[in-house]
Design an enzyme around this catalytic site. Sequence first.
Site, short mmCIF file in Angstrom:
data_model
loop_
_atom_site.label_atom_id
_atom_site.label_comp_id
_atom_site.label_asym_id
_atom_site.label_seq_id
_atom_site.Cartn_x
_atom_site.Cartn_y
_atom_site.Cartn_z
N GLY A 292 0.78 -1.23 0.00
CA GLY A 292 0.00 0.00 0.00
C GLY A 292 0.81 1.28 0.00
N LYS A 293 2.04 1.23 -0.52
CA LYS A 293 2.88 2.44 -0.51
C LYS A 293 2.26 3.57 -1.31
CE LYS A 293 6.38 0.17 -2.18
NZ LYS A 293 5.73 -1.18 -2.15
N SER A 294 1.83 3.28 -2.55
CA SER A 294 1.25 4.33 -3.39
C SER A 294 -0.08 4.81 -2.84
CB SER A 294 1.09 3.82 -4.83
OG SER A 294 2.36 3.54 -5.41
N ASP B 216 6.70 9.26 -4.92
CA ASP B 216 6.36 7.84 -4.99
C ASP B 216 7.40 7.10 -5.82
OD1 ASP B 216 4.67 5.72 -4.27
OD2 ASP B 216 3.68 5.76 -6.22
N GLU B 217 7.50 5.79 -5.59
CA GLU B 217 8.49 4.94 -6.28
C GLU B 217 9.91 5.50 -6.08
OE1 GLU B 217 7.44 2.23 -7.20
OE2 GLU B 217 5.40 2.39 -7.93
N ALA B 218 10.17 5.98 -4.87
CA ALA B 218 11.43 6.68 -4.60
C ALA B 218 12.65 5.78 -4.73
CB ALA B 218 11.38 7.29 -3.20
#
Length: 238
Positions: A52-54, A124-126
């Site tokens: 659930g990062k995004s 995001d997507e760092a």
Amino acid sequence: MTDDAAAAPTCLARPFTGPDDAPAGCAVARGMNGRPLHAAALKFFWGPMDCGKSTMALQMNYNHARQGRRGLVTTRIDRSMGAQVTTRIGLAHSAIEVTDDLDLRALVRGRWDEGVRVDYLICDEASFYTVEHVEQMAELVDSYDVDVYAFGLATDFRSHLFPAAQRLFELADEVARIQVEVLCWCGREGLLNARVVDGRVAREGAQVVIGDTVETAEVRYQVLCRRHYRSGDLGPRP
């Protein structure tokens, strides 16, 4: 000028002028939202695929915007392959695509020059950013008083840290593992992101290869516990 005044740090932050501005120095200056300058922070939220990062990134953006703060959403190599943040539960938001030559500091300064306030960045997507991008995040926090919230994987398909993730672990004011539990097929907690090619767990290859989590994908990814990642056991097949 006293020696103390000469030694005082230069404030590079550019809050828009308002009644709360204090020209005496950085220590007491306040931004338009009333918060003291230099209260910003760099925070890194990490976890395996499907945790659930995004989704959390978009929720963070929503929460801050709702309180009147203004931010920018950035991403790199989103699963949609477009300039947006997408989630597996169907949420999406337009975003700025981060390229190797994009300078996050210049991005913020450009918005300021256009008269647009920037209080925070959602990155995001760092893990797919460059190490230089992470250095720029830290400078945005320390010298520009812009909050930076980074979201991404920690390790690649070989269980090695992504360079940008490693630098975030080293520099971030706060590091938090996202608490949504992801399970391996066996029921244990999923820790590692396996790359599956031709039905086998890949052990070699480029660090970043675009794939999906669906079984029909030519290259797919599957979260496994450490035991089954090490053994390469993908579980029962239909």
